[in-house]
Scaffold this active site. Structure first.
Site, short mmCIF file in Angstrom:
data_model
loop_
_atom_site.label_atom_id
_atom_site.label_comp_id
_atom_site.label_asym_id
_atom_site.label_seq_id
_atom_site.Cartn_x
_atom_site.Cartn_y
_atom_site.Cartn_z
N GLU A 41 0.65 -1.33 0.14
CA GLU A 41 0.04 -0.70 -0.10
C GLU A 41 0.67 1.40 -0.29
O GLU A 41 2.26 1.47 0.53
CB GLU A 41 -0.57 -0.30 0.93
CG GLU A 41 -1.47 0.78 1.64
CD GLU A 41 -2.74 0.82 2.50
OE1 GLU A 41 -3.27 1.88 3.15
OE2 GLU A 41 -2.03 0.27 3.62
N LYS A 114 -9.85 2.16 -2.78
CA LYS A 114 -9.74 2.06 -1.09
C LYS A 114 -11.44 2.40 -0.71
O LYS A 114 -11.65 3.95 -0.47
CB LYS A 114 -8.77 2.31 0.08
CG LYS A 114 -8.70 1.37 1.59
CD LYS A 114 -7.56 1.85 2.14
CE LYS A 114 -7.66 1.58 3.72
NZ LYS A 114 -6.63 2.23 4.81
N CYS A 158 -5.58 -3.02 2.59
CA CYS A 158 -5.03 -2.50 4.37
C CYS A 158 -6.95 -2.91 4.37
O CYS A 158 -7.33 -4.52 5.17
CB CYS A 158 -4.84 -1.65 4.18
SG CYS A 158 -3.94 -1.30 5.97
#
Length: 253
Positions: A41, A114, A158
């Protein structure tokens, strides 16, 4: 059978250094026979969300842009596809935590943004991850991407990995592999890191590749990312051929 790889390393405030590490990591993976490589990330920067500072918006860049052009050229030269996470600037005041899918032909196949944006607070009241200041929630759904290598892949970044619904949607999209690039350091997360990824693999009958940074960012937070990147097969078996004891030079470079 298509070999995949995850590249873990710490970041720097110097984008050029990060791109050098990316090129080196992708090259080493390709030399080892990998045909698809996933980077961690925010791979072109430090994990800047540990503090609220507007100067960190300078890390953001457009897609396509200088970094995607450089990585695309490397992907084409080496003949590998790359999952490339970075801080995306769309317009003034519009920023995303994104990952670009670059084919082995050097083409941008698409991107994932995300969805779940955390605000993490320590027990002492200290904010340790103020992502809500920097990123808007993703607006592209949970797409899957067909690679020239014959694999269909999906991406969760994540914090997204904590939500089984997202992993399931990607499975329904026909994914063979779920890639999960992260920047994770907190001890409680280390306790469930492998468990969550194995659960996604078993529940959705696909491979899962979790890629975390390792060590402390140069010029960033003193917290160290715990690494332990792994690949899980659809039966939940973790591939344990890694030698973390031998990879110190990469994290120190």
């Amino acid at each position: 059978m298509v070999k995949i790889a995850g590249a873990q390393f710490a970041g720097s405030t110097d984008r050029g250094k990060n791109l050098d590490r990316i090129v080196r990591a992708v090259t080493e993976a390709a030399d080892g026979g990998a045909r698809v490589v996933c980077l961690p990330e925010l791979s072109t920067s430090i994990y800047f969300c540990y503090e609220a500072n507007h100067r960190h918006f300078d890390y953001a860049e457009s897609i396509p842009g200088p970094s995607t052009e450089e990585v695309s050229a490397v992907a084409k030269r080496l003949g590998v596809s790359v999952v490339f996470p970075l801080f995306e600037r769309v317009a003034e005041g519009q920023f995303y935590n994104s990952a670009v899918v670059i084919s082995s032909e050097g083409q941008l196949l698409g991107r994932y943004r995300k969805h779940s944006i955390p605000l993490s607070v320590a027990r002492d009241g200290r904010i340790t991850a103020n992502e809500k200041m920097y990123f808007q929630p993703g607006n592209l759904g949970f797409p899957t991407f067909r690679l020239p290598e014959g694999l269909t892949i999906g991406i969760l970044i994540c914090y997204d990995r904590h939500f089984p619904e997202a992993a399931r949607i990607i499975g329904l999209g026909g994914a063979d592999v779920l890639f999960v690039p992260t920047n994770t350091w907190r001890a409680p997360m280390k306790d469930v890191w492998e468990l969550e990824l194995r659960a996604h693999a078993v529940a959705n009958v696909y491979y899962v590749c979790g890629v975390n940074k390792v060590g402390a960012d140069e010029g960033g937070s003193p917290d160290s990312f715990f690494g332990t990147s792994l690949i899980v097969d659809p039966s939940g078996k973790v591939y344990r051929d890694r030698r973390p004891d031998a990879y110190g030079p990469i994290s120190r470079a």
